[in-house]
Design a protein around this motif. Structure first.
Motif, PDB file in Angstrom:
ATOM      1  N   LEU A   1       0.815  -1.208   0.000  1.00 41.76           N
ATOM      2  CA  LEU A   1       0.000   0.000   0.000  1.00 41.76           C
ATOM      3  C   LEU A   1       0.853   1.264   0.000  1.00 41.76           C
ATOM      4  N   ARG A   2       0.248   2.364  -0.449  1.00 41.47           N
ATOM      5  CA  ARG A   2       0.920   3.660  -0.448  1.00 41.47           C
ATOM      6  C   ARG A   2       0.993   4.254   0.950  1.00 41.47           C
ATOM      7  N   ALA A   3       0.026   3.911   1.795  1.00 43.73           N
ATOM      8  CA  ALA A   3      -0.056   4.444   3.151  1.00 43.73           C
ATOM      9  C   ALA A   3      -0.839   3.443   3.993  1.00 43.73           C
ATOM     10  N   PRO A   4      -0.682   3.469   5.315  1.00 45.38           N
ATOM     11  CA  PRO A   4      -1.479   2.569   6.158  1.00 45.38           C
ATOM     12  C   PRO A   4      -2.969   2.802   5.922  1.00 45.38           C
TER      13      PRO A   4
ATOM     14  N   GLN B   1      -6.209  17.824  -3.966  1.00 46.94           N
ATOM     15  CA  GLN B   1      -4.973  17.774  -3.183  1.00 46.94           C
ATOM     16  C   GLN B   1      -5.247  17.407  -1.728  1.00 46.94           C
ATOM     17  N   LEU B   2      -6.308  17.958  -1.156  1.00 47.41           N
ATOM     18  CA  LEU B   2      -6.646  17.647   0.230  1.00 47.41           C
ATOM     19  C   LEU B   2      -7.056  16.188   0.397  1.00 47.41           C
TER      20      LEU B   2
ATOM     21  N   LEU C   1      -2.997   9.734   2.310  1.00 45.99           N
ATOM     22  CA  LEU C   1      -1.624   9.340   2.629  1.00 45.99           C
ATOM     23  C   LEU C   1      -1.209   9.708   4.056  1.00 45.99           C
ATOM     24  N   THR C   2      -2.143  10.211   4.848  1.00 44.96           N
ATOM     25  CA  THR C   2      -1.846  10.605   6.224  1.00 44.96           C
ATOM     26  C   THR C   2      -2.150   9.465   7.182  1.00 44.96           C
ATOM     27  N   ALA C   3      -1.173   9.094   7.994  1.00 47.06           N
ATOM     28  CA  ALA C   3      -1.335   7.955   8.907  1.00 47.06           C
ATOM     29  C   ALA C   3      -2.097   8.337  10.166  1.00 47.06           C
TER      30      ALA C   3
END
Length: 524
Positions: free
Chosen positions: A162-165, A459-460, A466-468
């Motif tokens: 994955l790109r992020a959790p 963008q948001l 992508l923010t964990a």
């Protein structure tokens, strides 16, 4: 090397850890349903198609009958690394297609490559964008599927990077788009492979009959690995849009689950009589209006805002028998229970004075009244909602809008081809996370019916994905939703409660906010 944590077998194997009564041999279960647009998992985006697919196909994990954890499917177990970026699934060796052949990791790879192909036109591609390289492959930035973070390690092991959790990732795997496909059958028959004469499936049921505009009939699969836990031998989906007819069939015992289609007068009476077979359960679904932002008068943001502010959403509770909650934002309020996300409030308020001021300003700028037609599909509730919206707009803006009714398949086709000015639409969660609602309005989403484009919004949403940190992630989603609502990209009307009649003879049916009820769990 990434360290893996084995998911608890006590959770994953819970499917076989409880005892239930069995339905008798030859048992039949019938319900009402809209006719699916398709039953090809790659192209399913409507609720009816998803309902049928979850009963004839099985992904790596199965949806539970309640709000509990996912249950084992083709994967007997899985592991996830401590950083949450790699999931490894171990496929069971006894999972089979309805032609007796084994389900392997290659069937999943084939399905995902087909769906993510830039030429596929699949509607649910954004669900895969959390996987490394999926977006680039789907948008043609790379032509090599091996760069996508999905790979097989032998016939019974499947790995996702994955790109992020994404703690919600296991929940996504119960959706139709993540099901495997029978490679040889699809390759041989192309888009015709889902016809009853060709189709091969791997779920608890097989497709026996499909009569357009009438019904779908399923039969219990003798090849299903967990067939001893499947209680109903036959399932019938009747395509009925007439609430009175559906109610008569329910009372006569011809159907056991009347899924929606109750009129307001029926709901009032059943609630007054305290009928124990009437159920009203919240679930994650938003009913909204999609304005066409590519042509016509609703390209004007002031006019869209005026229409939105002219609608008193509290009235939907009245016209639907006190069963629906007016929507003042896009993401359903109930999502807070599972994700902690709180949608922005008061951006879709009812303010007829401000609405009239905005509309008068539009008339001064344009010099004439706009010509607006509201497109909606057949079915009592949709007609009531459309008529109420038209009445509100006429009352508060003195603007008469035309109403145009069509069938469900035509509605979906027309909104996707932007052949409308204003259309009835809805979005029900594929997985319980605000991302699932907000990602559909990103510029490149195939489910972006209005064709909304705002780089700040995109963008948001991407930054949030992508923010964990859960709190920061939710704040970013809230900022994105606020921007989109201020733009009036959509006009939310109400949040669904699932209103249905269920025979008291049926057991194993449990309310859940995803409104997913695999029939394999039901019994008499």
């Amino acid at each position: 090397m990434k360290q893996a944590i084995v998911v608890s077998c006590a959770i994953l194997l819970s499917l076989g850890c409880h005892k239930e009564s069995r339905a008798g041999r030859g048992s039949r279960f019938a319900l009402t349903l809209s006719e699916p647009v398709t039953i090809d998992p790659t192209f399913v985006s409507d609720e009816a198609g998803a309902v049928v697919c979850q009963n004839i196909f099985e992904g790596l994990l199965n949806n539970p009958p309640d709000n509990g954890p996912m249950r084992p499917g083709v994967a007997a177990r899985y592991t996830v690394t401590r950083d949450g970026l790699r999931y490894t699934f171990f496929l069971r060796h006894d999972a089979k297609w309805s032609d007796g052949s084994r389900v392997t990791s290659a069937d999943f790879i084939f399905a995902y490559k087909r769906l993510l192909s830039p030429r596929s036109g699949a509607p649910q591609t954004e669900m895969f964008y959390i996987i490394k390289g999926a977006h680039d492959y789907n948008t043609g930035k790379t032509k090599i599927f091996d760069k996508v973070g999905i790979r097989a390690d032998g016939p019974y092991k499947l790995i996702f990077d994955l790109r992020a959790p994404a703690p919600y990732f296991p929940r996504m795997l119960g959706y139709a788009a993540f099901a495997p496909l029978p490679r040889k059958i699809v390759s041989k028959w192309g888009r015709q492979w889902t016809r009853p004469v060709h189709i091969v499936t791997n779920g608890p049921y097989m497709l026996k009959t499909y009569r357009p505009q009438d019904r779908i009939m399923l039969q219990k699969s003798p090849w299903y690995w967990n067939k001893d836990k499947v209680h109903m031998d036959r399932v019938v989906f009747y395509f009925i849009n007439d609430p009175q007819l559906a109610y008569q069939w329910f009372r006569s015992g011809r159907i056991q689950w009347m899924k929606g289609s109750l009129s307001a007068s029926m709901i009032h009476k059943l609630r007054r009589d305290k009928d124990p077979q009437l159920h009203i359960d919240p679930y994650l679904c938003t009913y909204y209006l999609a304005p066409n932002l590519t042509k016509g008068p609703l390209q004007d943001a002031g006019l869209r805002r005026a229409i939105s502010m002219a609608i008193d959403r509290s009235g939907f509770a009245t016209i639907f028998g006190g069963s629906q909650e007016g929507a003042r934002h896009f993401v359903p309020t109930a999502i807070r229970m599972v994700s902690g996300y709180t949608p922005p409030s008061d951006l879709m308020r009812f303010d007829p004075v401000a609405a009239r001021r905005l509309y008068d300003n539009y008339l001064k700028r344009k010099g004439k009244q706009p010509q607006i037609t509201l497109l909606f599909n057949t079915g009592g509730p949709n007609a009531m909602a459309a008529q109420y919206v038209a009445q509100q707009i006429k009352r508060h803006l003195n603007l008469k809008i035309k109403l145009e009714v069509t069938d469900w398949k035509t509605l979906i086709s027309r909104v996707r081809h932007r052949d409308f000015i204003l259309a009835r639409a809805s979005w029900c969660a594929d997985y319980p996370d605000p991302q699932n609602f907000l990602a559909i309005l990103e510029s490149d989403s195939p489910n972006n019916y209005p064709a909304y484009k705002n780089p700040a919004y995109d963008q948001l949403v991407q930054k949030a994905i992508l923010t964990a940190d859960a709190g920061q992630r939710n704040r970013l989603f809230q900022q994105a939703e606020s921007i989109m609502l201020k733009d009036t990209a959509v006009i939310p009307l109400f949040f669904y409660n699932r209103i249905y009649m269920l025979s008291r003879k049926v057991h194993g049916f449990m309310p859940n906010i995803m409104d997913r009820h695999p029939i394999m769990y039901l019994y008499y």
